[in-house]
Write a protein that holds these residues in place. Sequence first.
Motif, short mmCIF file in Angstrom:
data_model
loop_
_atom_site.label_atom_id
_atom_site.label_comp_id
_atom_site.label_asym_id
_atom_site.label_seq_id
_atom_site.Cartn_x
_atom_site.Cartn_y
_atom_site.Cartn_z
N SER A 1 0.82 -1.21 0.00
CA SER A 1 0.00 0.00 0.00
C SER A 1 0.85 1.26 0.00
O SER A 1 0.39 2.33 -0.41
N VAL A 2 2.09 1.13 0.46
CA VAL A 2 3.03 2.25 0.41
C VAL A 2 3.62 2.37 -0.98
O VAL A 2 3.75 3.46 -1.55
N GLU A 3 3.98 1.23 -1.58
CA GLU A 3 4.69 1.21 -2.85
C GLU A 3 3.79 1.44 -4.06
O GLU A 3 4.21 2.04 -5.04
N ARG A 4 2.57 0.98 -4.02
CA ARG A 4 1.68 1.11 -5.19
C ARG A 4 0.23 1.37 -4.76
O ARG A 4 -0.67 0.57 -5.07
N PRO A 5 0.00 2.48 -4.08
CA PRO A 5 -1.38 2.83 -3.69
C PRO A 5 -2.22 3.16 -4.92
O PRO A 5 -1.71 3.73 -5.89
N VAL A 6 -3.48 2.80 -4.85
CA VAL A 6 -4.40 3.06 -5.96
C VAL A 6 -5.67 3.69 -5.38
O VAL A 6 -6.32 3.09 -4.53
N SER A 7 -5.99 4.89 -5.82
CA SER A 7 -7.22 5.55 -5.38
C SER A 7 -8.41 4.88 -6.04
O SER A 7 -8.27 4.11 -7.01
N PHE A 8 -9.62 5.19 -5.58
CA PHE A 8 -10.77 4.57 -6.23
C PHE A 8 -10.97 5.09 -7.63
O PHE A 8 -11.46 4.37 -8.51
N GLU A 9 -10.55 6.33 -7.89
CA GLU A 9 -10.62 6.85 -9.26
C GLU A 9 -9.68 6.07 -10.18
O GLU A 9 -10.02 5.74 -11.32
N ALA A 10 -8.47 5.77 -9.66
CA ALA A 10 -7.51 5.00 -10.45
C ALA A 10 -7.97 3.56 -10.63
O ALA A 10 -7.74 2.95 -11.69
N LEU A 11 -8.62 3.00 -9.61
CA LEU A 11 -9.17 1.65 -9.75
C LEU A 11 -10.22 1.62 -10.85
O LEU A 11 -10.26 0.70 -11.67
N LEU A 12 -11.08 2.62 -10.88
CA LEU A 12 -12.11 2.68 -11.90
C LEU A 12 -11.49 2.73 -13.30
O LEU A 12 -11.93 2.03 -14.22
N ALA A 13 -10.44 3.54 -13.46
CA ALA A 13 -9.75 3.62 -14.75
C ALA A 13 -9.13 2.27 -15.13
O ALA A 13 -9.17 1.85 -16.29
N ALA A 14 -8.56 1.58 -14.14
CA ALA A 14 -7.96 0.27 -14.38
C ALA A 14 -9.03 -0.75 -14.77
O ALA A 14 -8.81 -1.60 -15.64
N MET A 15 -10.19 -0.68 -14.14
CA MET A 15 -11.29 -1.57 -14.51
C MET A 15 -11.73 -1.34 -15.95
O MET A 15 -11.99 -2.28 -16.69
N ASP A 16 -11.81 -0.06 -16.34
CA ASP A 16 -12.20 0.24 -17.72
C ASP A 16 -11.17 -0.32 -18.70
O ASP A 16 -11.53 -0.88 -19.75
N ALA A 17 -9.88 -0.18 -18.37
CA ALA A 17 -8.83 -0.70 -19.24
C ALA A 17 -8.89 -2.22 -19.35
O ALA A 17 -8.59 -2.79 -20.41
N ALA A 18 -9.29 -2.88 -18.26
CA ALA A 18 -9.37 -4.35 -18.25
C ALA A 18 -10.72 -4.87 -18.72
O ALA A 18 -10.89 -6.08 -18.87
N GLU A 19 -11.68 -3.97 -18.94
CA GLU A 19 -13.05 -4.33 -19.31
C GLU A 19 -13.70 -5.19 -18.21
O GLU A 19 -14.31 -6.22 -18.47
N ILE A 20 -13.54 -4.72 -16.97
CA ILE A 20 -14.18 -5.34 -15.81
C ILE A 20 -15.41 -4.51 -15.46
O ILE A 20 -15.32 -3.29 -15.31
N ASP A 21 -16.55 -5.15 -15.34
CA ASP A 21 -17.80 -4.44 -15.15
C ASP A 21 -17.98 -3.91 -13.73
O ASP A 21 -18.38 -2.76 -13.53
N ARG A 22 -17.74 -4.78 -12.76
CA ARG A 22 -17.97 -4.40 -11.37
C ARG A 22 -16.81 -4.90 -10.51
O ARG A 22 -16.12 -5.87 -10.86
N ALA A 23 -16.62 -4.23 -9.37
CA ALA A 23 -15.57 -4.65 -8.44
C ALA A 23 -16.08 -4.58 -7.01
O ALA A 23 -16.85 -3.67 -6.67
N ILE A 24 -15.65 -5.53 -6.21
CA ILE A 24 -15.86 -5.47 -4.77
C ILE A 24 -14.63 -4.80 -4.18
O ILE A 24 -13.51 -5.28 -4.34
N VAL A 25 -14.85 -3.67 -3.51
CA VAL A 25 -13.76 -2.97 -2.84
C VAL A 25 -13.71 -3.49 -1.40
O VAL A 25 -14.65 -3.28 -0.63
N VAL A 26 -12.64 -4.19 -1.08
CA VAL A 26 -12.48 -4.82 0.23
C VAL A 26 -11.66 -3.90 1.12
O VAL A 26 -10.61 -3.40 0.71
N GLN A 27 -12.14 -3.68 2.32
CA GLN A 27 -11.42 -2.82 3.26
C GLN A 27 -9.95 -3.20 3.36
O GLN A 27 -9.62 -4.38 3.57
N ALA A 28 -9.07 -2.23 3.21
CA ALA A 28 -7.63 -2.44 3.33
C ALA A 28 -7.27 -2.39 4.82
O ALA A 28 -6.89 -1.34 5.35
#
Length: 283
Positions: A32-59
Motif C-alpha cells: 500500500s506504500v509502494e503502489r497505492p491506488v485511489s478509487f478513481e484510479a481503480l475505476l480507470a484500471a477496470m475500464d482498461a481491463a473491461e471489468i464491469d464491477r468490483a468489490i472494494v475490500v477494506q484495506a
Amino acid sequence: MTFVVDTHTHVIAADTKRYPLAPVGGHQSEWSVERPVSFEALLAAMDAAEIDRAIVVQASTVYGNDNSYVVDAVQAHPDRFSGVFSIDVLSADSITQMQRWLDAGLSGLRLFTTGTTMPGQAGWLDDERSFPAWEYAQRHAIPVCLQMTALGIPALLNMLARFPDIRVLLDHLARPDLAGGPPYAEAAPLFSLVAHPGVFLKLTNRTIREASRGASTPAAFFQRVLAEFGAARIAWGSNFPAAEGSLPDLLAEARDSLSILPADALAAIFGGTARTIYPALAN
C-alpha cells in the motif's frame, strides 16, 4: 460479452488527514506504500481491463476498521463498486458497528486474522464474543470474507457447526500449501469444507501463483477444485493492487491459468458466482 466481476480489490487514498492510517498490526503494508491506488484510479484500471464491477475490500493493513474510504468509493460509483467492511467482532458494540457500515451502503463483512502486517493465524476466529456478529450476519444474509490461513479451518468448522446457514468467502482459498502437487494432501483442510454449501472460494491471483509452485500446476489444482466445489462456489478476485501488475495483466493471467476449465464454469468464476454472493451486483 461475459459480465466480469473482480471480487477482491483495495483502494488507498492520498489524503491521510481525511483518511488517517490505522493499520492492523501497527504498521502499514508495504504494497500500500509502494503502489497505492485511489478509487478513481481503480475505476480507470477496470475500464482498461473491461471489468464491469468490483468489490472494494477494506484495506485492513492501512485503515484497520475505519471503512470511510470504501464507503466514499461505493457512494461515488454505486454502479461499479460494492464494498466490504471490517469491524472488531469481539467488541460489545459489534452489531452497532455492522449496522453503521451497512447503512452507509456496504454489502459484506471481512474478518482479518492474518496478513502481511499480522503473520501467523490469529486464534480468535471462533471466540464466543464474536457470536452476536456471526448470528447477525447469518440472519441478514450478509456474506463474510475470511482472510485466514488453513490453520484457521478447524475454528471455521466450529463456527459452521454453530451457524450452518452463514455464507463465507475464503480469501485466497485460505492460503493452502500446494507445492507438493497432486493429490494435494497438504490442502486436505481446504477440501474438508466441500460438505458445507455456504463456503465459497475467492480464487485470487495469489492462489494462481501458489498453484504454479513446486510440483503443482494451475491445470491440476483448479480442475480438482472445480470438481470438488463446483463453479457456483468459486469467484475470481485480482487482489489488485496488493498483487503486483496492472489490472488488465492480472485478469489476463487468471484467464490464461483457468483456460482449461469449461466455458460455463469460467462464466461463473469470472462473474456469475459473485452476483449470487453479493446481490447488490445485480442492480
